[in-house]
Design a protein around this motif. Structure first.
Motif, PDB file in Angstrom:
ATOM      1  N   ALA A  64       0.836  -1.201   0.000  1.00  0.00           N
ATOM      2  CA  ALA A  64       0.000   0.000   0.000  1.00  0.00           C
ATOM      3  C   ALA A  64       0.873   1.254   0.000  1.00  0.00           C
ATOM      4  O   ALA A  64       0.713   2.150  -0.838  1.00  0.00           O
ATOM      5  CB  ALA A  64      -0.926  -0.010   1.207  1.00  0.00           C
ATOM      6  N   ALA A  65       1.832   1.318   0.913  1.00  0.00           N
ATOM      7  CA  ALA A  65       2.686   2.501   1.032  1.00  0.00           C
ATOM      8  C   ALA A  65       3.760   2.531  -0.054  1.00  0.00           C
ATOM      9  O   ALA A  65       3.969   3.551  -0.711  1.00  0.00           O
ATOM     10  CB  ALA A  65       3.336   2.539   2.411  1.00  0.00           C
ATOM     11  N   ALA A  66       4.421   1.420  -0.284  1.00  0.00           N
ATOM     12  CA  ALA A  66       5.571   1.401  -1.188  1.00  0.00           C
ATOM     13  C   ALA A  66       5.160   1.573  -2.645  1.00  0.00           C
ATOM     14  O   ALA A  66       5.902   2.150  -3.430  1.00  0.00           O
ATOM     15  CB  ALA A  66       6.354   0.096  -1.019  1.00  0.00           C
ATOM     16  N   PHE A  67       3.963   1.067  -3.007  1.00  0.00           N
ATOM     17  CA  PHE A  67       3.546   1.099  -4.407  1.00  0.00           C
ATOM     18  C   PHE A  67       2.383   2.081  -4.638  1.00  0.00           C
ATOM     19  O   PHE A  67       1.833   2.170  -5.733  1.00  0.00           O
ATOM     20  CB  PHE A  67       3.134  -0.297  -4.904  1.00  0.00           C
ATOM     21  N   GLY A  68       1.952   2.802  -3.590  1.00  0.00           N
ATOM     22  CA  GLY A  68       0.916   3.826  -3.750  1.00  0.00           C
ATOM     23  C   GLY A  68      -0.473   3.283  -4.003  1.00  0.00           C
ATOM     24  O   GLY A  68      -1.241   3.848  -4.775  1.00  0.00           O
ATOM     25  N   ILE A  69      -0.823   2.180  -3.346  1.00  0.00           N
ATOM     26  CA  ILE A  69      -2.163   1.599  -3.500  1.00  0.00           C
ATOM     27  C   ILE A  69      -3.051   2.103  -2.362  1.00  0.00           C
ATOM     28  O   ILE A  69      -2.698   1.969  -1.202  1.00  0.00           O
ATOM     29  CB  ILE A  69      -2.100   0.057  -3.421  1.00  0.00           C
ATOM     30  N   GLU A  70      -4.192   2.700  -2.695  1.00  0.00           N
ATOM     31  CA  GLU A  70      -5.133   3.100  -1.646  1.00  0.00           C
ATOM     32  C   GLU A  70      -6.220   2.051  -1.485  1.00  0.00           C
ATOM     33  O   GLU A  70      -6.498   1.301  -2.410  1.00  0.00           O
ATOM     34  CB  GLU A  70      -5.753   4.452  -1.985  1.00  0.00           C
ATOM     35  N   LEU A  71      -6.863   2.009  -0.305  1.00  0.00           N
ATOM     36  CA  LEU A  71      -7.915   1.027  -0.049  1.00  0.00           C
ATOM     37  C   LEU A  71      -8.967   1.108  -1.154  1.00  0.00           C
ATOM     38  O   LEU A  71      -9.504   2.168  -1.435  1.00  0.00           O
ATOM     39  CB  LEU A  71      -8.545   1.282   1.321  1.00  0.00           C
ATOM     40  N   GLY A  72      -9.258  -0.023  -1.797  1.00  0.00           N
ATOM     41  CA  GLY A  72     -10.247  -0.055  -2.874  1.00  0.00           C
ATOM     42  C   GLY A  72      -9.647   0.112  -4.254  1.00  0.00           C
ATOM     43  O   GLY A  72     -10.323  -0.064  -5.261  1.00  0.00           O
ATOM     44  N   ASP A  73      -8.353   0.421  -4.333  1.00  0.00           N
ATOM     45  CA  ASP A  73      -7.689   0.683  -5.615  1.00  0.00           C
ATOM     46  C   ASP A  73      -7.433  -0.548  -6.466  1.00  0.00           C
ATOM     47  O   ASP A  73      -7.678  -0.560  -7.667  1.00  0.00           O
ATOM     48  CB  ASP A  73      -6.291   1.282  -5.378  1.00  0.00           C
ATOM     49  N   ALA A  74      -6.855  -1.555  -5.877  1.00  0.00           N
ATOM     50  CA  ALA A  74      -6.251  -2.629  -6.656  1.00  0.00           C
ATOM     51  C   ALA A  74      -6.207  -3.912  -5.844  1.00  0.00           C
ATOM     52  O   ALA A  74      -6.269  -3.879  -4.621  1.00  0.00           O
ATOM     53  CB  ALA A  74      -4.820  -2.236  -7.034  1.00  0.00           C
ATOM     54  N   HIS A  75      -6.086  -5.028  -6.545  1.00  0.00           N
ATOM     55  CA  HIS A  75      -5.965  -6.311  -5.870  1.00  0.00           C
ATOM     56  C   HIS A  75      -4.511  -6.754  -5.858  1.00  0.00           C
ATOM     57  O   HIS A  75      -3.795  -6.542  -6.818  1.00  0.00           O
ATOM     58  CB  HIS A  75      -6.823  -7.346  -6.591  1.00  0.00           C
ATOM     59  N   ALA A  76      -4.095  -7.391  -4.792  1.00  0.00           N
ATOM     60  CA  ALA A  76      -2.707  -7.843  -4.693  1.00  0.00           C
ATOM     61  C   ALA A  76      -2.643  -9.352  -4.542  1.00  0.00           C
ATOM     62  O   ALA A  76      -3.427  -9.934  -3.804  1.00  0.00           O
ATOM     63  CB  ALA A  76      -2.011  -7.164  -3.522  1.00  0.00           C
ATOM     64  N   GLY A  77      -1.739  -9.999  -5.242  1.00  0.00           N
ATOM     65  CA  GLY A  77      -1.639 -11.457  -5.183  1.00  0.00           C
ATOM     66  C   GLY A  77      -0.223 -11.931  -4.966  1.00  0.00           C
ATOM     67  O   GLY A  77       0.516 -11.311  -4.216  1.00  0.00           O
ATOM     68  N   ALA A  78       0.181 -12.988  -5.635  1.00  0.00           N
ATOM     69  CA  ALA A  78       1.503 -13.580  -5.380  1.00  0.00           C
ATOM     70  C   ALA A  78       2.396 -13.456  -6.617  1.00  0.00           C
ATOM     71  O   ALA A  78       2.683 -12.340  -7.040  1.00  0.00           O
ATOM     72  CB  ALA A  78       1.326 -15.034  -4.982  1.00  0.00           C
ATOM     73  N   SER A  79       2.832 -14.549  -7.195  1.00  0.00           N
ATOM     74  CA  SER A  79       3.642 -14.455  -8.413  1.00  0.00           C
ATOM     75  C   SER A  79       2.867 -15.072  -9.582  1.00  0.00           C
ATOM     76  O   SER A  79       1.946 -15.840  -9.379  1.00  0.00           O
ATOM     77  CB  SER A  79       4.997 -15.114  -8.204  1.00  0.00           C
ATOM     78  N   ALA A  80       3.231 -14.739 -10.812  1.00  0.00           N
ATOM     79  CA  ALA A  80       2.328 -14.937 -11.949  1.00  0.00           C
ATOM     80  C   ALA A  80       1.853 -16.377 -12.152  1.00  0.00           C
ATOM     81  O   ALA A  80       0.681 -16.635 -12.314  1.00  0.00           O
ATOM     82  CB  ALA A  80       2.981 -14.412 -13.221  1.00  0.00           C
ATOM     83  N   ARG A  81       2.785 -17.330 -12.160  1.00  0.00           N
ATOM     84  CA  ARG A  81       2.411 -18.716 -12.370  1.00  0.00           C
ATOM     85  C   ARG A  81       1.454 -19.176 -11.283  1.00  0.00           C
ATOM     86  O   ARG A  81       0.428 -19.802 -11.541  1.00  0.00           O
ATOM     87  CB  ARG A  81       3.667 -19.600 -12.293  1.00  0.00           C
ATOM     88  N   ASP A  82       1.827 -18.867 -10.039  1.00  0.00           N
ATOM     89  CA  ASP A  82       1.064 -19.290  -8.876  1.00  0.00           C
ATOM     90  C   ASP A  82      -0.295 -18.591  -8.832  1.00  0.00           C
ATOM     91  O   ASP A  82      -1.263 -19.139  -8.315  1.00  0.00           O
ATOM     92  CB  ASP A  82       1.879 -18.896  -7.634  1.00  0.00           C
TER      93      ASP A  82
END
Lengths: 166, 166
Positions: free
Chosen positions: B45-63
């Motif tokens: 959230a802080a390091a990449f500038g994501i605000e609550l409701g902005d974006a979904h976060a997951g793991a690595s592409a294959r997984d």
């Protein structure tokens, strides 16, 4: 560069300009793992009280078995906190729905690839039951030893509250 | 109740007491997906500038292929930001190492289960190469349409900076 990429670069410049946590070690300091959803409405750090360096966060138990074993065997995790949440997209469709949507939107070749990968979207119709089943899955696998402390919780996106289920 | 569970309950009570974001909709407002590691030292959230409701976060592409498809087809994501990071645990072992550690620590039955599940821990020896390969994987699958905007980044846990690779 897209607006999203510009936003990331700006956030990174700001974040790193006051960054003081470069000394943190790889193994999480509090030795616990939080498994939660990728939903954009969840801020695990604030909602669940995780500080930078405290804990690792992943997805849901079946999907995250790889992460659980790494956390446990290589990083020394001794406790797992599993959190699902109200209003989850996983409550809104079945695997059949998802397969049909992919075929309709992306065509026959994509539908074939999905079938070949035998991809399970892991949807669930009942939230509390899904938390219990994920905890049961962790208990049942030999890959997580019995002395790991387990608990299952529900985060309410409407209220910001997290309550324990199991 | 464990100390970790007590901490979660206390954090939840505090967080929900001033919570005002109960109205946010399920589809992320900015329609992008961030794929990053579960490492405890990363605060997306802080390091990449994501605000609550902005974006979904997951793991690595294959997984995270399952999460990518859901995000794309059911939630209308149009851009993917992939972030790997320095000091990643995945740089420190091979699948062979992980299988041996499981057998040594958890015994023959656990080793057998790991084999039966054919579990790939997805480690990588070269960080930049791993970012490029993950982006190539997303480009190669028919399950992500060609018009989705892709970029790959490296977050430096030592400095808090994120720099673009691809």
């Amino acid at each position: 560069m897209s607006a999203v990429q510009q936003n990331l670069e700006a956030a990174s410049a700001k974040y790193s300009s006051t960054f003081t946590q470069g000394h943190l070690a790889l193994p999480p300091s509090k030795q616990y793992l939080v498994l939660t959803c990728m939903d954009a409405r969840i801020d695990p750090a604030a909602a669940f009280g995780i500080e930078l360096g405290d804990a690792h966060a992943g997805a849901s138990a079946r999907d995250a078995l790889r992460s659980i074993i790494i956390s446990e065997q290589l990083l020394g995790t001794t406790e797992i906190i599993l959190v699902k949440h109200t209003g989850c997209g996983m409550l809104t469709f079945t695997n059949k729905d998802a397969y049909e949507i992919v075929e309709k939107n992306l065509g026959a070749e994509a539908a074939l690839e999905l079938k070949e990968r035998n991809l399970d979207f892991l949807p669930f119709p009942d939230l509390e039951k899904a938390v219990r089943e994920d905890i049961d899955f962790i208990k049942s696998t030999k890959l997580v030893p019995d002395n790991v402390i387990l608990s299952g919780w529900i985060y309410e996106v409407e209220t910001g509250k997290t309550r324990r289920v199991v």
